[in-house]
Scaffold this active site. Structure first.
Site, PDB file in Angstrom:
ATOM      1  N   ASN A  86       1.110  -0.959   6.126  1.00 30.91           N
ATOM      2  CA  ASN A  86       1.401  -1.717   4.924  1.00 30.91           C
ATOM      3  C   ASN A  86       1.987  -3.040   5.380  1.00 30.91           C
ATOM      4  O   ASN A  86       2.993  -3.057   6.084  1.00 30.91           O
ATOM      5  CB  ASN A  86       2.430  -0.930   4.086  1.00 30.91           C
ATOM      6  CG  ASN A  86       2.788  -1.625   2.803  1.00 30.91           C
ATOM      7  OD1 ASN A  86       2.084  -2.536   2.371  1.00 30.91           O
ATOM      8  ND2 ASN A  86       3.878  -1.203   2.205  1.00 30.91           N
ATOM      9  N   GLY A  87       1.347  -4.156   5.016  1.00 32.27           N
ATOM     10  CA  GLY A  87       1.854  -5.455   5.460  1.00 32.27           C
ATOM     11  C   GLY A  87       0.713  -6.313   5.960  1.00 32.27           C
ATOM     12  O   GLY A  87      -0.460  -5.965   5.798  1.00 32.27           O
ATOM     13  N   GLU A 107      -1.676  -7.955 -18.774  1.00 32.15           N
ATOM     14  CA  GLU A 107      -1.873  -7.229 -17.509  1.00 32.15           C
ATOM     15  C   GLU A 107      -2.593  -5.898 -17.692  1.00 32.15           C
ATOM     16  O   GLU A 107      -3.262  -5.438 -16.771  1.00 32.15           O
ATOM     17  CB  GLU A 107      -0.561  -7.047 -16.752  1.00 32.15           C
ATOM     18  CG  GLU A 107       0.416  -6.104 -17.399  1.00 32.15           C
ATOM     19  CD  GLU A 107       1.712  -5.972 -16.603  1.00 32.15           C
ATOM     20  OE1 GLU A 107       1.685  -6.092 -15.383  1.00 32.15           O
ATOM     21  OE2 GLU A 107       2.756  -5.728 -17.235  1.00 32.15           O
ATOM     22  N   GLU A 162       7.560 -11.541 -22.200  1.00 32.93           N
ATOM     23  CA  GLU A 162       7.351 -10.175 -21.723  1.00 32.93           C
ATOM     24  C   GLU A 162       6.256  -9.474 -22.540  1.00 32.93           C
ATOM     25  O   GLU A 162       5.416  -8.765 -21.987  1.00 32.93           O
ATOM     26  CB  GLU A 162       8.683  -9.396 -21.786  1.00 32.93           C
ATOM     27  CG  GLU A 162       8.614  -7.916 -21.494  1.00 32.93           C
ATOM     28  CD  GLU A 162       8.045  -7.564 -20.130  1.00 32.93           C
ATOM     29  OE1 GLU A 162       7.791  -8.462 -19.306  1.00 32.93           O
ATOM     30  OE2 GLU A 162       7.804  -6.366 -19.904  1.00 32.93           O
ATOM     31  N   ARG A 184       0.798   2.043  -6.064  1.00 38.31           N
ATOM     32  CA  ARG A 184       1.097   0.966  -5.108  1.00 38.31           C
ATOM     33  C   ARG A 184      -0.161   0.215  -4.669  1.00 38.31           C
ATOM     34  O   ARG A 184      -0.079  -0.844  -4.063  1.00 38.31           O
ATOM     35  CB  ARG A 184       1.778   1.537  -3.864  1.00 38.31           C
ATOM     36  CG  ARG A 184       3.194   1.961  -4.112  1.00 38.31           C
ATOM     37  CD  ARG A 184       3.801   2.460  -2.835  1.00 38.31           C
ATOM     38  NE  ARG A 184       3.964   1.409  -1.860  1.00 38.31           N
ATOM     39  CZ  ARG A 184       5.102   0.794  -1.598  1.00 38.31           C
ATOM     40  NH1 ARG A 184       6.172   1.113  -2.255  1.00 38.31           N
ATOM     41  NH2 ARG A 184       5.156  -0.137  -0.678  1.00 38.31           N
ATOM     42  N   HIS A 209       4.890 -29.176 -30.193  1.00 37.36           N
ATOM     43  CA  HIS A 209       4.684 -30.188 -29.155  1.00 37.36           C
ATOM     44  C   HIS A 209       3.352 -29.996 -28.426  1.00 37.36           C
ATOM     45  O   HIS A 209       3.160 -30.513 -27.339  1.00 37.36           O
ATOM     46  CB  HIS A 209       5.859 -30.163 -28.170  1.00 37.36           C
ATOM     47  CG  HIS A 209       7.164 -30.431 -28.831  1.00 37.36           C
ATOM     48  ND1 HIS A 209       7.491 -31.652 -29.356  1.00 37.36           N
ATOM     49  CD2 HIS A 209       8.209 -29.618 -29.111  1.00 37.36           C
ATOM     50  CE1 HIS A 209       8.691 -31.593 -29.909  1.00 37.36           C
ATOM     51  NE2 HIS A 209       9.146 -30.355 -29.778  1.00 37.36           N
ATOM     52  N   CYS A 253       0.866  -1.163   0.000  1.00 37.90           N
ATOM     53  CA  CYS A 253       0.000   0.000   0.000  1.00 37.90           C
ATOM     54  C   CYS A 253       0.910   1.221   0.000  1.00 37.90           C
ATOM     55  O   CYS A 253       2.109   1.107   0.188  1.00 37.90           O
ATOM     56  CB  CYS A 253      -0.846  -0.006   1.256  1.00 37.90           C
ATOM     57  SG  CYS A 253      -1.701  -1.573   1.484  1.00 37.90           S
ATOM     58  N   TRP A 260      -4.074  -1.645  -1.156  1.00 38.28           N
ATOM     59  CA  TRP A 260      -4.228  -2.828  -2.006  1.00 38.28           C
ATOM     60  C   TRP A 260      -4.646  -3.930  -1.040  1.00 38.28           C
ATOM     61  O   TRP A 260      -3.857  -4.357  -0.198  1.00 38.28           O
ATOM     62  CB  TRP A 260      -2.908  -3.153  -2.687  1.00 38.28           C
ATOM     63  CG  TRP A 260      -2.997  -4.236  -3.704  1.00 38.28           C
ATOM     64  CD1 TRP A 260      -3.505  -4.139  -4.968  1.00 38.28           C
ATOM     65  CD2 TRP A 260      -2.551  -5.588  -3.563  1.00 38.28           C
ATOM     66  NE1 TRP A 260      -3.401  -5.340  -5.610  1.00 38.28           N
ATOM     67  CE2 TRP A 260      -2.822  -6.254  -4.777  1.00 38.28           C
ATOM     68  CE3 TRP A 260      -1.954  -6.308  -2.533  1.00 38.28           C
ATOM     69  CZ2 TRP A 260      -2.520  -7.586  -4.988  1.00 38.28           C
ATOM     70  CZ3 TRP A 260      -1.654  -7.643  -2.743  1.00 38.28           C
ATOM     71  CH2 TRP A 260      -1.931  -8.270  -3.961  1.00 38.28           C
ATOM     72  N   LYS A 285       2.095  -1.689  -7.911  1.00 34.62           N
ATOM     73  CA  LYS A 285       3.444  -1.527  -8.445  1.00 34.62           C
ATOM     74  C   LYS A 285       4.490  -2.355  -7.703  1.00 34.62           C
ATOM     75  O   LYS A 285       5.346  -2.958  -8.304  1.00 34.62           O
ATOM     76  CB  LYS A 285       3.822  -0.043  -8.427  1.00 34.62           C
ATOM     77  CG  LYS A 285       5.161   0.270  -9.084  1.00 34.62           C
ATOM     78  CD  LYS A 285       5.106   0.031 -10.573  1.00 34.62           C
ATOM     79  CE  LYS A 285       6.420   0.292 -11.259  1.00 34.62           C
ATOM     80  NZ  LYS A 285       6.454  -0.323 -12.596  1.00 34.62           N
ATOM     81  N   LYS A 287       2.829  -7.991 -20.912  1.00 34.80           N
ATOM     82  CA  LYS A 287       2.399  -6.590 -21.062  1.00 34.80           C
ATOM     83  C   LYS A 287       0.959  -6.549 -21.543  1.00 34.80           C
ATOM     84  O   LYS A 287       0.148  -5.790 -21.024  1.00 34.80           O
ATOM     85  CB  LYS A 287       3.273  -5.815 -22.070  1.00 34.80           C
ATOM     86  CG  LYS A 287       4.642  -5.421 -21.612  1.00 34.80           C
ATOM     87  CD  LYS A 287       4.684  -4.335 -20.569  1.00 34.80           C
ATOM     88  CE  LYS A 287       4.659  -4.899 -19.182  1.00 34.80           C
ATOM     89  NZ  LYS A 287       5.865  -5.284 -18.540  1.00 34.80           N
TER      90      LYS A 287
END
Ligand code: F6R
Length: 613
Positions: free
Chosen positions: A100-101, A493, A486, A27, A509, A2, A74, A608, A490
């Site tokens: 935060n945590g 997300e 990558e 964040r 395969h 957060c 978050w 983030k 991108k």
């Protein structure tokens, strides 16, 4: 993961907190809130949703005063609604916390507090912190000691900021473990607290980073740092080179767009001070790498998460090719469970934009436990991954705000290339001509990136034709295989389109069964050693009716004749080609998401820096 901001000083804390939170919204953005001491009372404003909702709330029912603390969340424990939004007041409404945590023993603590008659008003683990502090204050302790006692009781990793209406001259904060940083910004007659530097950059560049298990009592004029056990610490004051402007969106619609277009500058900065083009040599002084150490290295474990891990995959190829040192890439979240075989001749090299990713830090800790040397490649100055490493390479890209990482992907690619050349040189494993040629190639990189960026309008046009797709495959080989991963990451997300990166050679395969006219296939086919193989891949996809979007080298008529769309890149030395081939994929993902009207900088469910495991 957060965002936290705190202010104490003569100014009104509210706009300072709102501005600071705005810079930290990346964040977490499920809910936001602030608490300000106004006329001797703690006033809280908080709500679910993004920061704009909190700003509206503050306009509807203004609040002003100092000190104040704020938070953007978050959600981990409890739904992202107003009740669970921070700050959390205690029962007396005289103490308030942002956090935060995760309080790992919160169920146990909540039961104990409930048995004492405490009523909880949210489902969060955070609320236990403020009730515990109040409990200790009720037994006669002041805020500082009550906070200390609480910090010692809670398990897990945390960044915590507390204030009390009865001790209005101070804010108490702490960092425990790796739940993200706590930074104290030093002003004149005022001080700031934040989880991350961008929140306070417009006010000061002089900062103190709290280490794990340290707490601080912050007044307008003083900052007193101690360990949780009460030992006084003389903190180091760091000067941050980033300026506030580099954390602004400027003329761009989104931070991600700005950061993609910043890559000419960020790649130039990445080289600055590190490359001696005359001598054909690399300098990475913060790595503390001596010829003796370079010769001793028997293996390098690269560890990272997400985009940074894909940079690590490229790094493995580069270091093995150029320095001939065996490397392994282990995802941060798996490293400690893989019981890695490491000793003092092994390096654990962590790659992290934020330098605070819990899984990457846990991998570093595992390396430390096993007695290895730790290196890191990090963007956030002063972050944990930078501080705990024995040597580091700073990405030198400036703050990255968009949740989807872009410039902090291309910078470490160049860092890893430079590292490979330096290792080869120090080990005496490279002839002068080759070394000079590899170093000279670096000079081309910023301009080559600029050439791709100048094709923005072409790429946007292609994005329009792809805006309604539901799935997409990305294929690559060799050094461009990680770029397939990558590119797919991108797209998924930020646009919520299902996308998969795959090694092109693996298609036959199994996954080739997926290809039909509804499955666009992005093929990385620049002129690198795998070019011919990729041509046959494109042919196979076309034969099954797939729409092919190729990343190809300018002038490649063959690819142009086979593919439905081409994302052109300039000719680039193959070992540096990922820096160039990833950029059109960043731009494609960006445009598709922007055309779909999505929140590019703050995609759903993401944040983030991922400071939880
Ligand atoms: C994707 C992205 C993430 C991060 C990952 C690691 O665009 O940004 O996958 O790369 O969360 O973050 P850092 O580099 O901060 O350790």
């Amino acid at each position: 993961m957060c965002g936290i901001v705190g202010y104490i000083g003569p100014r009104d804390a509210t706009p300072i907190i709102l501005n600071g939170l705005k810079r930290l919204e990346y964040r977490g953005y499920d809910s936001a809130g602030l608490a300000v001491l106004q006329a001797g009372k703690i006033e809280v404003r908080r709500d679910a949703g993004k920061l704009s909702r909190l700003t509206e709330l503050v306009q509807e029912t203004p609040v002003s005063g100092s000190p104040g603390i704020g938070h953007t969340r978050w959600a981990t424990h409890g739904a992202p609604n107003a009740r669970n939004a921070h700050p959390h007041l205690g029962s007396t409404k005289r103490v308030v916390v942002v956090h935060n945590g995760i309080v790992e023993n919160f169920l146990e603590l909540r039961d104990e507090l409930t048995a004492e008659g405490v009523k909880f008003s949210s489902e969060t683990d955070t609320e236990t912190i403020v009730h515990l502090v109040e409990h200790h204050i009720a037994s006669g302790l002041d805020l500082t000691e009550a906070a200390r006692r609480t910090f010692l009781q809670i398990q897990g990793a945390h960044g915590i900021v507390l204030l009390s209406a009865d001790e209005p001259d101070k804010i108490v904060c702490a960092r425990i473990g790796n739940a993200g940083g706590v930074v104290i910004g030093l002003g004149e007659g005022e001080n700031f607290i934040a989880s991350d530097i961008p929140a306070i950059l417009e006010h000061t560049r002089r900062v103190i980073f709290l280490e794990s298990r340290q707490m601080a009592v912050v007044t307008r004029d003083t900052v007193q740092v101690e360990t949780l056990d009460g030992m006084a610490i003389q903190p180091q004051v760091h000067s941050v080179a980033w300026d506030a402007v580099s954390a602004e969106k400027g003329e761009y619609r989104h931070f991600m767009q700005k950061e993609i277009h910043e890559q000419v500058r960020s790649l130039t900065d990445t080289l600055a001070g590190r490359v001696d083009f005359n001598a054909g040599r690399i300098r990475l002084p913060e790595l503390n790498l001596t010829p003796g150490l370079a010769r001793k290295i028997e293996k390098i474990y690269l560890t990272a998460c997400g985009t940074a891990a894909y940079a690590g995959m490229v790094g493995k190829i580069l270091i093995e090719k150029i320095a001939r040192i065996p490397c392994a890439l282990e995802i941060g979240s798996e490293f400690r469970y893989s019981d890695p075989i490491i000793d003092e001749n092994t390096i654990v090299l962590a790659i992290s934009q934020s330098g605070e990713t819990a899984d990457t830090l846990a991998a570093m800790e595992e390396g430390r436990k096993k007695g290895t040397r730790l290196w890191s490649i990090v963007n956030a100055i002063g972050s944990q991954a930078m501080r705990i490493a024995d040597g580091y390479i700073s990405m030198q890209t400036g703050p990255e705000i968009g949740v989807a990482s872009t410039k902090a992907f291309t910078a470490p690619l160049v860092d890893l290339y430079m590292l490979a050349v330096l290792l080869a040189d120090l080990r005496g494993g490279i002839d002068e001509k080759t070394r000079r040629a590899l170093v000279a190639d670096l000079r081309l990189i910023p301009a080559l990136a600029g050439k791709v960026l100048s094709r923005d309008a072409e790429i946007e046009k292609i994005a329009y034709t792809l805006k309604d797709i539901r799935d997409c495959l990305y294929l690559g080989r060799g050094i461009n295989m990680p770029i397939a991963y990558e590119g797919a990451l991108k797209l998924k997300e930020i646009s919520y389109i299902h996308a998969e990166g795959y090694p092109a050679g693996e298609m036959k395969h199994g996954p080739i069964a997926l290809i039909d006219e509804n499955m666009p296939v992005v093929c990385l086919a620049p002129k690198d050693p795998w070019h011919e193989k990729m041509i046959s891949q494109i042919q196979q996809a076309k034969a099954r009716g797939g729409m092919v979007i190729a990343v190809a080298t300018e002038g490649d008529e063959l690819v142009a004749s086979l593919a439905d769309h081409v994302l052109w890149v300039p000719e680039t030395p193959w070992m540096l080609s990922p820096v160039v081939t990833v950029i059109p994929l960043q731009m494609l993902a960006y445009h598709i998401a922007a055309i779909r009207g999505l929140d590019v900088d703050q995609p759903r469910n993401l944040a983030k820096s991922v400071t939880v495991e």
